[in-house]
Design an enzyme around this catalytic site. Sequence first.
Site, PDB file in Angstrom:
ATOM      1  N   CYS A   1       0.836  -1.203   0.000  1.00  0.00           N
ATOM      2  CA  CYS A   1       0.000   0.000   0.000  1.00  0.00           C
ATOM      3  C   CYS A   1       0.879   1.264   0.000  1.00  0.00           C
ATOM      4  O   CYS A   1       1.465   1.586  -1.012  1.00  0.00           O
ATOM      5  CB  CYS A   1      -1.011  -0.022   1.128  1.00  0.00           C
TER       6      CYS A   1
ATOM      7  N   HIS B   1      -3.751  -5.121   0.619  1.00  0.00           N
ATOM      8  CA  HIS B   1      -3.246  -5.440   1.961  1.00  0.00           C
ATOM      9  C   HIS B   1      -3.394  -6.933   2.271  1.00  0.00           C
ATOM     10  O   HIS B   1      -4.382  -7.349   2.882  1.00  0.00           O
ATOM     11  CB  HIS B   1      -4.027  -4.656   3.013  1.00  0.00           C
TER      12      HIS B   1
ATOM     13  N   GLU C   1      -1.972  -8.406   4.540  1.00  0.00           N
ATOM     14  CA  GLU C   1      -1.862  -8.543   6.000  1.00  0.00           C
ATOM     15  C   GLU C   1      -3.165  -8.195   6.721  1.00  0.00           C
ATOM     16  O   GLU C   1      -3.271  -8.423   7.935  1.00  0.00           O
ATOM     17  CB  GLU C   1      -0.710  -7.670   6.527  1.00  0.00           C
TER      18      GLU C   1
END
Length: 226
Positions: free
Chosen positions: A94, A172, A174
């Site tokens: 990002c 993302h 994560e």
Amino acid sequence: MKIGILVTGHPPDDLRSEFGTYDGMFRTLLGGNGFTFETFNVVDGQFPDSTDAADGWVITGSRHGAYEDHAWIPPLEELIRAIRDKGQPLIGVCFGHQIIAQALGGKVEKFTGGWAVGRTDYDLDGQTVTLNAWHQDQVVALPDGARVTGTNDFCQNAMVAYGDTIWTVQAHPEYGDGFIKGLMDTRGKGLVPDELMQAATNRLPANDDNPKIGQFMAEFLKKERA
């Protein structure tokens, strides 16, 4: 192998107790691959002494724009170029995706087409992968030599490779469902259109490819290079 995590932002305080910090999310995502980790909160001015502080690097997401005037952004760009010049593996996610492009000669701006939020499909080298997105800023011009590896109609430069040592992703891997929902509840209201957040909420029960991309990232960091 030691991975340096360059933290460029912090989660909302209301979410930190449940979901932890951004570096913790990456430790989980990349876990089980024999890595050790060290965190550098560059957003707070904490930088490694040199590129020798780690064998490979990850740059996290942030609520800040790569084009904003913050004292920590120029030294981070210098560090990115030093990592590139040394040939160490580097992954950006990002904001990390954006700041790497900017540091190497590309351009980042607030996208006039609006936001990408929640479950989003990408074409990654001919395969469809689904990841959670949370961004309005985009890389709109690539540095010389950069190669797009992942894309969709909304975000043309969604995943980018620079030679054999740098790989970046706008989405993302994560972020889990709970954290995305928390962002919508904390940061999204009044910022992201309500209908977009509702559509994102409706898509959250679908599967994602976080583990697949996490393993791709781990293998990218570990692979032998000439």
